[in-house]
Design a protein around this motif. Structure first.
Motif, PDB file in Angstrom:
ATOM      1  N   THR A 208       0.854  -1.193   0.000  1.00 28.91           N
ATOM      2  CA  THR A 208       0.000   0.000   0.000  1.00 28.91           C
ATOM      3  C   THR A 208       0.889   1.242   0.000  1.00 28.91           C
TER       4      THR A 208
ATOM      5  N   ASP B 219      -3.173   5.701  -0.525  1.00 28.11           N
ATOM      6  CA  ASP B 219      -3.273   4.337   0.028  1.00 28.11           C
ATOM      7  C   ASP B 219      -3.700   3.340  -1.052  1.00 28.11           C
ATOM      8  N   ARG B 220      -2.948   3.309  -2.113  1.00 31.65           N
ATOM      9  CA  ARG B 220      -3.289   2.444  -3.253  1.00 31.65           C
ATOM     10  C   ARG B 220      -2.453   1.169  -3.183  1.00 31.65           C
ATOM     11  N   GLU B 221      -3.086   0.039  -3.450  1.00 33.21           N
ATOM     12  CA  GLU B 221      -2.381  -1.241  -3.498  1.00 33.21           C
ATOM     13  C   GLU B 221      -1.725  -1.360  -4.875  1.00 33.21           C
TER      14      GLU B 221
END
Ligand code: LLP
Length: 422
Positions: A338, A355-357
């Motif tokens: 993340t 907060d990007r995977e």
């Protein structure tokens, strides 16, 4: 090249055999990359939306006004709308005839209106006071009027342009005043138009709004056209398989409404739409280089050179853009983590993805920021005195051409006048 997460561009064959890392190296970053085939496909999707014979697609150039881009749109047989003298100017340069341009202005000066009149384009005004101003400067002229059908839609309140909370259009209750002004200045009403807002993924609001607009149109015999507006959405969350707009279903509903209206109106007049995003968003991405990866308290930040001077949509509307990772080395990385992807502008809001995977990203990786062709470059700025990026086009045969040079430092001085004595 080791491509790490390229589901979306692979499916579209976006790079047509070109290597994004090599393109980033050759043209520098950030750079807007366009795919001509996809652009042409999107133009055709909408040209074939309905069977109604007098249907015209006006591409809304505010979404992307690059000259080469407009030339391609023109070659696909679309017409255009314009929101400013600058857009009219660019469209004329791209080869559109004056009668193929529909100037839909909002709160403009008499000088601006005069520019459009002199350019010979169709003009729509969207308030009684602007209609009065138009009548004063061009009595006897043809004009169109923008109504607010009372139905709005859009991905963010900032882009809903009809309904109760917006500055746009004239309320139908003022139709008697519109008629009085038309008579006072001997104006010929050639069309009415609306635009309910930007980005709908289902058609209900649009279909309801055109029904309302057609009711208004019936009160004005002798129109040449009715313009239903744009707003056709695209799926920004493609990596999660977000469904695209169901054009078949929407097209059928619109078609039915068009024929019904033509019958009630007693004539098959020209019916137009003015989509921007649908035509321009998906044929473009931004290549951006990662210059730092760091931990700050609990968060891992990936810092790249695509600040909000390059792509304003995330900071302006909290918009989502998919991100792919391309790596030059042959080190493979299957791991995801993340991260928060940020640009190089001195504001904490300069965030492309929160907060990007994403696959593990390293310094030197190239990011592809997807669906950037609509309201991307047109909203870019020189904030922080950064240079606006280059634009390149992948032609249908895979050849890559430069369609806008990256700015240079001297451009920042253009139009500035230094003091002779301080
Ligand atoms: N016609 C009129 C009168 C408009 O004001 C607009 C967009 C369009 C057509 C085209 O709408 P589209 O088909 O592209 O949704 N910057 C925002 C979008 C602003 C839209 C402004 N008007 C964004 O990046 O989402």
């Amino acid at each position: 090249m080791n491509k790490i997460a390229t589901k979306v561009t692979d499916q579209m064959d976006f790079f047509e055999g070109n290597d994004p890392v090599a393109l980033a190296k050759q043209y520098g970053t950030p750079v807007y990359v366009y795919n001509e085939r996809i652009l042409r496909e999107r133009c055709r999707d909408l040209k074939n939306l309905v069977t109604y014979p007098k249907f015209v697609v006006d591409y809304s150039a505010k979404a992307n006004c690059n000259l080469a881009f407009l030339q391609i749109v023109k070659s696909e047989g679309l017409e255009v709308d314009a929101m400013s003298p600058g857009e009219i100017f660019m469209e004329r340069k791209a080869g559109f005839a004056p009668e193929e341009i529909f100037y839909i202005c909002n709160n403009v000066s008499a000088e601006e209106m005069q520019y459009a009149i002199d350019a010979g384009v169709h003009i729509s005004v969207d308030s009684l006071s602007q209609l009065e101003q138009f009548g004063q400067i061009a009595p006897g002229h043809e004009v169109a009027v923008r109504f607010n059908p009372g139905v709005g839609a859009g991905h963010h309140e900032k882009v809903v342009t009809a309904g109760k909370k917006t500055k746009f259009g004239i309320e139908p209750k003022y139709i008697p005043e519109v008629k009085a002004l038309l008579e006072k200045y001997d104006l010929k009403l050639i069309g009415i138009n609306q635009h309910i807002g930007s980005l709908f993924m289902t058609g209900e609001a649009f279909v309801a709004s055109i029904a309302a607009l057609f009711e208004i149109a019936k009160q004005f015999p002798g129109l040449k056209f009715v313009d239903m507006g744009g707003g056709f959405g695209i799926p920004y969350k493609k990596e999660f398989d977000e469904a695209p707009l169901d054009l078949k279903e929407l097209g059928e509903a619109i078609d039915k409404a068009l024929y019904k209206f033509a019958e009630e109106y007693g004539e098959q007049i020209t019916l137009r739409i003015e989509p921007g995003r649908y035509i321009s968003a998906e044929c473009s991405l931004i290549l951006s280089e990662v210059h730092s990866v760091k931990h700050n308290h609990e968060k891992k930040f990936v810092g790249c050179d695509c600040g909000f001077n390059v792509l304003q949509r995330p900071i302006m509307y909290d918009s989502y853009h998919g991100i792919e990772v391309y790596r030059g080395s042959d080190v493979k990385s299957e791991q995801t983590e993340t991260v928060t992807v940020v640009g190089n502008i001195c504001e904490s809001g300069d965030i492309l993805a929160k907060d990007r995977e994403l696959p593990e990203i390293r310094k030197g990786d190239i990011l592809g920021i997807l669906d950037a062709g609509a309201y991307g470059f047109t909203m870019a700025s020189n904030y922080n005195n950064r240079l606006r990026p280059a634009e390149i086009l992948i032609r249908e045969n895979g050849e890559v051409v430069l369609i806008r040079e990256r700015e240079v430092l001297e451009d920042l001085l253009r139009h500035q006048i230094a003091l002779k004595n301080v």
